[in-house]
Design an enzyme around this catalytic site. Structure first.
Site, PDB file in Angstrom:
ATOM      1  N   LYS A  87       0.800  -1.273  -0.166  1.00 57.69           N
ATOM      2  CA  LYS A  87       0.029  -0.028   0.034  1.00 57.69           C
ATOM      3  C   LYS A  87       0.827   1.171   0.080  1.00 57.69           C
ATOM      4  O   LYS A  87       0.512   2.151  -0.820  1.00 57.69           O
ATOM      5  CB  LYS A  87      -0.870  -0.146   1.199  1.00 57.69           C
ATOM      6  N   GLN A 144      -4.774  -1.359   9.520  1.00 57.07           N
ATOM      7  CA  GLN A 144      -4.820  -2.742   8.956  1.00 57.07           C
ATOM      8  C   GLN A 144      -5.470  -3.703   9.813  1.00 57.07           C
ATOM      9  O   GLN A 144      -4.741  -3.910  11.097  1.00 57.07           O
ATOM     10  CB  GLN A 144      -3.407  -3.168   8.698  1.00 57.07           C
ATOM     11  N   ASP A 169     -11.151   3.290   4.270  1.00 57.83           N
ATOM     12  CA  ASP A 169     -11.575   1.913   4.043  1.00 57.83           C
ATOM     13  C   ASP A 169     -13.218   1.624   3.862  1.00 57.83           C
ATOM     14  O   ASP A 169     -13.674   0.920   3.674  1.00 57.83           O
ATOM     15  CB  ASP A 169     -11.184   0.993   5.280  1.00 57.83           C
TER      16      ASP A 169
END
Ligand code: NDP
Length: 297
Positions: free
Chosen positions: A55, A99, A122
């Protein structure tokens, strides 16, 4: 020769990343800074570390600023939330990604609730889930957003199509069903308690599988000409080759005899997730700067 029925998510994702990258200089020109994405990794889970590294790399390649925060697995929930609150208040940060999975002593929901919804790239915050459900501008979870892009690229207008989403997680199944409903599909959500899954799948023009069970959906279940998006990532051992390999939730080789199109695993949905994360970060940066959403994404 490549099979036209295989949807090339890798190529689509590379193109999307390039399109996002091409829009960054214009944002920089107006805002006087690059869009910024903060990624928080707790602990040493090797798979998570790989995701976070890729990422960060993709963020930099798109010309955006990447801020990585690595915390020890023993960090307290309060300390993690304090970091997320600092990032939420940091003007240089447009997107925050924590994460998952987090260690057992930390409540995911409490941490996600601490993210400024405007920076929730997200799309996991309840405010964004709610906005998606009521049809307002939301940050949309990256994986289902990527699935929708692939479907629209292949099929164009989805109006009136019968769509079955298998799996009802907050990360994949539920937002996917909302997105398909928004596109005027007739949506059925299936899950572990669904009766006669085979019959449910057999009537679908679109099947999105996000289950996590290797090749559970057999080719013969599918309606001829259906479009299949296989979100599943399952590692299975390949005794002949003496190693493990990745397979989806759909038996791809069998399915190819029936479908109009299908995403392979790997190389289908997987690469779309990071590309959509970059897209969401650029969109978040525009909205926070009071600019219209970038066009064509
Ligand atoms: P979850 O485990 O959270 O959800 C799985 C869903 O599948 C649940 O809703 C469950 O039903 C349903 N399910 C389980 N068994 C059956 C069954 N026999 N028949 C029908 N439905 C069933 O998983 P996620 O949503 O997080 O992930 C799903 C898959 O997608 C995984 O393989 C994961 O690795 C992959 N994934 C891939 C991503 C990518 O970037 N490509 C990103 C995210 C996930 P119930 O609710 O009743 O328990």
């Amino acid at each position: 020769m490549t099979d036209e029925r295989l949807i090339d998510g890798k190529a689509f994702a590379a193109d999307l990343r390039a399109r996002v990258g091409a829009l960054v200089p214009a944002f920089r020109g107006v805002a006087g800074r690059a869009p910024g994405l903060a990624v928080v990794l707790v602990g040493e889970d090797p798979a998570s570390a790989v995701y976070v590294r890729s990422k960060g790399k993709a963020t930099n390649e798109a010309g955006m600023e990447s801020f990585e925060h690595r915390l020890d697995a023993s960090v307290s929930q309060d300390e993690l939330i304090a970091l997320v609150e600092r990032l939420s208040a940091d003007e240089a940060v447009d997107g925050i990604l924590v994460q998952l999975p987090l260690p057992d002593h930390i409540d995911d929901k409490a941490v996600i609730a601490a993210i400024d919804p405007a920076k929730d790239v997200d799309g996991f915050h309840v405010v964004n889930a709610g906005r998606l459900a009521v049809g307002e501008d939301a940050m949309i979870p990256c994986t289902p957003l990527g699935c929708l892009m692939l479907l629209k690229d292949r099929l164009g207008d989805l109006t009136g199509l019968d769509a079955v989403v298998i799996g009802r997680s907050n990360i994949v199944g539920k937002p996917m069903a909302q997105l398909l409903l928004r596109e005027n599909c007739t949506v059925t959500m299936a899950h572990s308690r669904t009766r006669d899954l085979e019959d449910v799948v057999a009537r679908a023009d679109i099947v999105v599988a996000g289950v996590g069970r290797a090749e559970m959906i057999r080719g013969g279940w599918l309606k001829p000409g259906a479009t299949v998006i296989d979100v599943g990532i399952n590692r299975v051992s390949d005794a002949e080759a003496g190693k493990t390999r990745l397979v989806g939730d759909v038996a791809t080789a069998e399915a190819l005899a029936h479908v109009g199109a299908i995403t392979p695993v790997p190389g289908g949905v997987g690469p779309m997730t990071i590309a959509c994360l970059l897209r969401n970060t650029l969109v978040a940066a525009h909205r926070r700067a009071g600019l219209a959403d970038p066009e064509g994404l």
